[in-house]
Design an enzyme around this catalytic site. Structure first.
Site, short mmCIF file in Angstrom:
data_model
loop_
_atom_site.label_atom_id
_atom_site.label_comp_id
_atom_site.label_asym_id
_atom_site.label_seq_id
_atom_site.Cartn_x
_atom_site.Cartn_y
_atom_site.Cartn_z
N ASP A 29 45.62 31.55 30.23
CA ASP A 29 45.29 33.36 30.63
C ASP A 29 45.07 34.18 29.74
O ASP A 29 45.48 34.42 28.65
CB ASP A 29 46.34 33.82 31.89
CG ASP A 29 45.54 34.46 32.65
OD1 ASP A 29 45.15 35.71 31.81
OD2 ASP A 29 45.71 34.45 33.59
N GLU A 94 40.94 37.85 41.92
CA GLU A 94 39.44 38.51 40.83
C GLU A 94 39.24 37.46 40.61
O GLU A 94 38.31 38.04 40.17
CB GLU A 94 40.77 38.98 39.28
CG GLU A 94 42.05 40.06 39.83
CD GLU A 94 42.73 40.43 38.61
OE1 GLU A 94 42.58 39.84 37.76
OE2 GLU A 94 43.57 41.61 38.59
N VAL A 95 38.31 36.55 40.83
CA VAL A 95 38.48 35.19 40.34
C VAL A 95 37.60 34.81 41.63
O VAL A 95 38.86 33.91 41.56
CB VAL A 95 37.94 34.49 39.25
CG1 VAL A 95 36.99 33.83 38.71
CG2 VAL A 95 38.51 35.90 37.80
N HIS A 99 42.36 28.58 42.07
CA HIS A 99 43.26 28.30 40.64
C HIS A 99 44.82 28.54 41.27
O HIS A 99 45.29 29.34 41.51
CB HIS A 99 42.75 29.69 39.45
CG HIS A 99 42.82 30.91 39.73
ND1 HIS A 99 41.80 31.59 40.56
CD2 HIS A 99 43.76 31.60 39.06
CE1 HIS A 99 41.59 32.86 40.75
NE2 HIS A 99 43.53 33.28 39.91
N HIS A 101 47.67 29.79 38.97
CA HIS A 101 48.92 29.85 38.15
C HIS A 101 50.16 30.03 37.69
O HIS A 101 50.66 29.26 38.51
CB HIS A 101 49.45 31.58 38.47
CG HIS A 101 48.09 32.25 38.84
ND1 HIS A 101 47.53 33.26 37.60
CD2 HIS A 101 46.89 32.60 39.58
CE1 HIS A 101 46.24 33.64 37.82
NE2 HIS A 101 46.47 33.45 39.12
#
Length: 115
Positions: A29, A94-95, A99, A101
């Site tokens: 990140d 946010e995207v 995904h 993390h």
């Protein structure tokens, strides 16, 4: 329009890629929240967890398996780590490309701040 993650997967943007196979790409990140902060993304775009279909079950399992392998590779498996998938605005996404993390390398404290 392609997301930043699609551009990384396609090689149009550079990233510190730590793992790649035919299903997923994992990279560090750019705004890490912990000493180890790796994002694991499917190579094909799935906007949110809400968009997952039954045929995506093997992909989701593979993402978790890759997270486990990366935790070992990063040396955070014994002390522990956290896996997070955010979904939509209130979940902190946010995207809009699914995904996972992988966070670790220090004590991460409570999962959610209580009000």
């Amino acid at each position: 329009m392609a997301t930043i993650f699609e551009k990384i997967v396609n090689g149009d943007l550079s990233a510190d890629i730590v793992y790649r196979d035919e299903q997923v790409t994992a990279f560090r990140d750019i705004r890490p929240a912990a000493p180890t902060h790796v994002l694991i993304v499917p190579n094909r775009s799935i906007p949110t967890l809400n968009d997952v279909q039954p045929e995506d079950e093997p992909l989701l399992g593979h993402m978790l398996y890759v997270a486990k392998q990366l935790a070992q590779q990063e040396g955070i498996d014994d002390d522990g780590y956290r896996l997070i998938i955010n979904c939509n605005q209130h979940g902190g996404q946010e995207v809009f490309h699914l995904h996972l993390h992988l966070l670790g390398g220090r004590s991460l404290g409570p999962m959610v701040m209580r009000k």
